[in-house]
Design a protein around this motif. Structure first.
Motif, PDB file in Angstrom:
ATOM      1  N   GLU A 192       0.879  -1.217   0.090  1.00  0.00           N
ATOM      2  CA  GLU A 192      -0.007   0.075  -0.091  1.00  0.00           C
ATOM      3  C   GLU A 192       0.814   1.272  -0.057  1.00  0.00           C
ATOM      4  OE1 GLU A 192       0.966  -0.408   4.156  1.00  0.00           O
ATOM      5  OE2 GLU A 192       0.761  -1.861   2.687  1.00  0.00           O
ATOM      6  N   LEU A 193       2.065   1.308  -0.014  1.00  0.00           N
ATOM      7  CA  LEU A 193       3.077   2.340   0.240  1.00  0.00           C
ATOM      8  C   LEU A 193       3.496   2.740  -1.071  1.00  0.00           C
ATOM      9  CD1 LEU A 193       5.084   1.357   3.575  1.00  0.00           C
ATOM     10  CD2 LEU A 193       3.027   3.176   3.097  1.00  0.00           C
ATOM     11  N   THR A 194       2.583   3.269  -1.851  1.00  0.00           N
ATOM     12  CA  THR A 194       3.086   3.836  -3.309  1.00  0.00           C
ATOM     13  C   THR A 194       3.885   5.207  -2.940  1.00  0.00           C
ATOM     14  OG1 THR A 194       1.002   4.985  -3.021  1.00  0.00           O
ATOM     15  CG2 THR A 194       0.751   3.088  -4.277  1.00  0.00           C
ATOM     16  N   MET A 195       4.392   5.689  -4.208  1.00  0.00           N
ATOM     17  CA  MET A 195       5.075   6.688  -4.186  1.00  0.00           C
ATOM     18  C   MET A 195       4.225   7.943  -3.439  1.00  0.00           C
ATOM     19  SD  MET A 195       7.460   8.624  -6.863  1.00  0.00           S
ATOM     20  CE  MET A 195       8.030  10.128  -6.485  1.00  0.00           C
ATOM     21  N   ARG A 196       2.954   7.955  -3.854  1.00  0.00           N
ATOM     22  CA  ARG A 196       2.057   9.062  -3.614  1.00  0.00           C
ATOM     23  C   ARG A 196       1.638   8.943  -2.020  1.00  0.00           C
ATOM     24  NH1 ARG A 196       1.868  13.758  -3.505  1.00  0.00           N
ATOM     25  NH2 ARG A 196      -0.356  14.861  -3.086  1.00  0.00           N
ATOM     26  N   ALA A 197       1.526   7.561  -1.746  1.00  0.00           N
ATOM     27  CA  ALA A 197       1.207   7.433  -0.183  1.00  0.00           C
ATOM     28  C   ALA A 197       2.400   8.105   0.646  1.00  0.00           C
ATOM     29  CB  ALA A 197       0.744   5.975   0.176  1.00  0.00           C
ATOM     30  N   VAL A 198       3.515   7.678   0.238  1.00  0.00           N
ATOM     31  CA  VAL A 198       4.549   7.950   1.103  1.00  0.00           C
ATOM     32  C   VAL A 198       5.032   9.663   1.052  1.00  0.00           C
ATOM     33  CG1 VAL A 198       7.203   7.739   1.349  1.00  0.00           C
ATOM     34  CG2 VAL A 198       5.772   5.571   0.940  1.00  0.00           C
ATOM     35  N   GLU A 199       4.702  10.210  -0.031  1.00  0.00           N
ATOM     36  CA  GLU A 199       4.948  11.473   0.064  1.00  0.00           C
ATOM     37  C   GLU A 199       3.843  12.271   0.716  1.00  0.00           C
ATOM     38  OE1 GLU A 199       6.509  12.644  -4.758  1.00  0.00           O
ATOM     39  OE2 GLU A 199       4.234  12.130  -4.548  1.00  0.00           O
ATOM     40  N   GLU A 200       2.511  11.678   0.852  1.00  0.00           N
ATOM     41  CA  GLU A 200       1.606  12.240   1.615  1.00  0.00           C
ATOM     42  C   GLU A 200       2.092  12.233   3.188  1.00  0.00           C
ATOM     43  OE1 GLU A 200      -1.827  10.502   0.236  1.00  0.00           O
ATOM     44  OE2 GLU A 200      -2.151  11.726  -1.256  1.00  0.00           O
ATOM     45  N   ARG A 201       2.517  11.228   3.476  1.00  0.00           N
ATOM     46  CA  ARG A 201       2.943  11.098   5.020  1.00  0.00           C
ATOM     47  C   ARG A 201       4.115  11.870   5.280  1.00  0.00           C
ATOM     48  NH1 ARG A 201       2.491   4.499   6.679  1.00  0.00           N
ATOM     49  NH2 ARG A 201       0.292   4.498   6.591  1.00  0.00           N
ATOM     50  N   LEU A 202       4.968  12.085   4.253  1.00  0.00           N
ATOM     51  CA  LEU A 202       6.345  13.057   4.282  1.00  0.00           C
ATOM     52  C   LEU A 202       5.713  14.345   4.754  1.00  0.00           C
ATOM     53  CD1 LEU A 202       9.250  13.365   4.645  1.00  0.00           C
ATOM     54  CD2 LEU A 202       9.205  13.746   2.110  1.00  0.00           C
ATOM     55  N   ASP A 203       4.781  14.862   3.644  1.00  0.00           N
ATOM     56  CA  ASP A 203       4.150  16.110   3.803  1.00  0.00           C
ATOM     57  C   ASP A 203       3.468  16.463   5.154  1.00  0.00           C
ATOM     58  OD1 ASP A 203       3.220  18.614   3.244  1.00  0.00           O
ATOM     59  OD2 ASP A 203       1.487  17.756   2.552  1.00  0.00           O
ATOM     60  N   ALA A 204       2.581  15.435   5.772  1.00  0.00           N
ATOM     61  CA  ALA A 204       2.135  15.425   6.845  1.00  0.00           C
ATOM     62  C   ALA A 204       2.980  15.652   8.206  1.00  0.00           C
ATOM     63  CB  ALA A 204       0.977  14.140   7.228  1.00  0.00           C
ATOM     64  N   TYR A 205       4.097  14.807   8.153  1.00  0.00           N
ATOM     65  CA  TYR A 205       5.185  14.813   9.114  1.00  0.00           C
ATOM     66  C   TYR A 205       5.919  16.106   8.915  1.00  0.00           C
ATOM     67  CZ  TYR A 205       9.453  13.367  11.520  1.00  0.00           C
ATOM     68  OH  TYR A 205      10.618  13.575  12.389  1.00  0.00           O
ATOM     69  N   VAL A 206       6.317  16.479   8.068  1.00  0.00           N
ATOM     70  CA  VAL A 206       7.300  17.918   7.862  1.00  0.00           C
ATOM     71  C   VAL A 206       6.368  19.092   8.452  1.00  0.00           C
ATOM     72  CG1 VAL A 206       8.072  19.591   6.566  1.00  0.00           C
ATOM     73  CG2 VAL A 206       8.618  16.973   6.218  1.00  0.00           C
ATOM     74  N   THR A 207       4.870  18.762   8.020  1.00  0.00           N
ATOM     75  CA  THR A 207       3.863  19.905   8.465  1.00  0.00           C
ATOM     76  C   THR A 207       3.726  19.972   9.831  1.00  0.00           C
ATOM     77  OG1 THR A 207       2.756  20.087   6.297  1.00  0.00           O
ATOM     78  CG2 THR A 207       1.650  21.044   8.294  1.00  0.00           C
TER      79      THR A 207
END
Length: 317
Positions: free
Chosen positions: A295-310
């Motif tokens: 389930e960890l597509t590139m888009r899914a990982v990008e969204e989690r990274l954005d949420a984490y940095v934010t």
């Protein structure tokens, strides 16, 4: 000798080199590719012993990888100093960092029991174990210090994910434009994260999970404990969700670890390694999917990274 799959095949010169480092009467009876590494080929070698039993070794090979000699030299040094420290790590058998004998730079080491665990189940038990293990690594005081830490990410190389919170990312990038804060040096693994930690998790007693090994010591460095904590934090955030990345520094302190006293200094290291992940999202996501986290597509990982940095930039203090 049998191969578990084609990728497990050991190249002829490397096979001869490995054979020279076996005990008298031993031979390789089976090879198996180990998956999950980002930069190196990993193979488990089953060795037939004179008594009729078997033992396992691991062969690590860097194929056309820049800095392979430096990485293998550092890993060999780390594996040489870790025995007797209480940190569970492979034992060094042999190393050929310049490919003087093998087709490519290679390292041969003992095999550790256990497996990587990347799923969400039981994470609340594993995070404190990870924290305690990292505290133990940082407590090491080698007679000869490894090389000073390196951070390759700059404010100009950060890759902002599509659709990310632009204001949060701009503020985060401004954070790493500042000079690094002062720190007290520690022995760093420098790639400490769930993919490099082996666990024994009894199926009938998951609460009894324990760490059996820490692998991949090729980036061993000397630097701030905060940097190792930051690296594990962002990996937990991408694997399991931002809340777990935010939780890990607390778990590290609860385990007895000491981080920077000033909140702005802590933020610097957390943001720096968080932004470093922006340049590796595609490779990391592909590796984790290959390890079963489909389930960890590139888009899914990008969204989690954005949420984490934010979340880091929104945190009080």
């Amino acid at each position: 000798m049998t191969n578990h799959d084609e990728a497990a095949t050991v190249r002829p010169l490397t096979l001869a080199w490995v054979s020279r480092h076996l005990k008298v009467g031993e031979r390789i009876v089976r090879t198996e590719a180990l998956h999950g590494g980002l930069s190196a080929e990993m193979r488990k070698l089953t060795i037939g012993t004179r008594s009729g039993g078997t033992r396992d070794l691991v062969l690590r090979t860097f194929v056309n990888v820049e800095h392979a000699e430096d990485w293998l030299d550092r890993e060999a040094c780390a594996l040489s100093l870790l025995p007797g420290t209480g940190v569970p790590a492979p034992g060094l058998v042999a190393v050929d960092p310049t490919a003087a004998h093998c087709e490519y730079p290679s390292l041969l080491m003992t095999h550790l029991a256990g497996r990587t665990v990347l799923d969400d189940d039981g994470l609340e038990r594993r995070v404190p174990l990870l924290a305690r293990q990292l505290v133990a690594i940082h407590a090491l005081r080698p007679a000869e210090r490894p090389r000073e830490y390196v951070t390759l990410t700059t404010a100009d190389t950060v890759v902002v994910p599509k659709g990310a919170d632009a204001a949060a990312w701009a503020a985060a990038i401004d954070v790493i434009r500042r000079p690094p804060p002062p720190y007290e040096g520690r022995f760093l693994h420098r790639d400490f994260q769930p993919g490099n930690v082996l666990f024994d998790v009894p199926p009938s007693r998951p609460a009894d999970a324990r760490i059996t090994g820490v692998v991949d010591w090729a980036a061993t460095s000397w630097g701030p404990a905060d940097l190792d904590v930051a690296h594990c934090s962002v990996n937990l955030a991408l694997l399991h969700g931002p809340a777990w990345g935010l939780r890990f520094p607390e778990a590290y302190e609860e385990a007895g670890g000491v981080l920077a006293a000033d909140a702005s200094e802590r933020l610097y290291w957390l943001v720096r390694d968080g932004l470093a992940s922006s340049e590796e999202v595609q490779v990391v996501a592909r590796t984790w999917r290959g390890a079963g986290r489909t389930e960890l597509t590139m888009r899914a990982v990008e969204e989690r990274l954005d949420a984490y940095v934010t979340a880091l930039m929104d945190a009080p203090g």
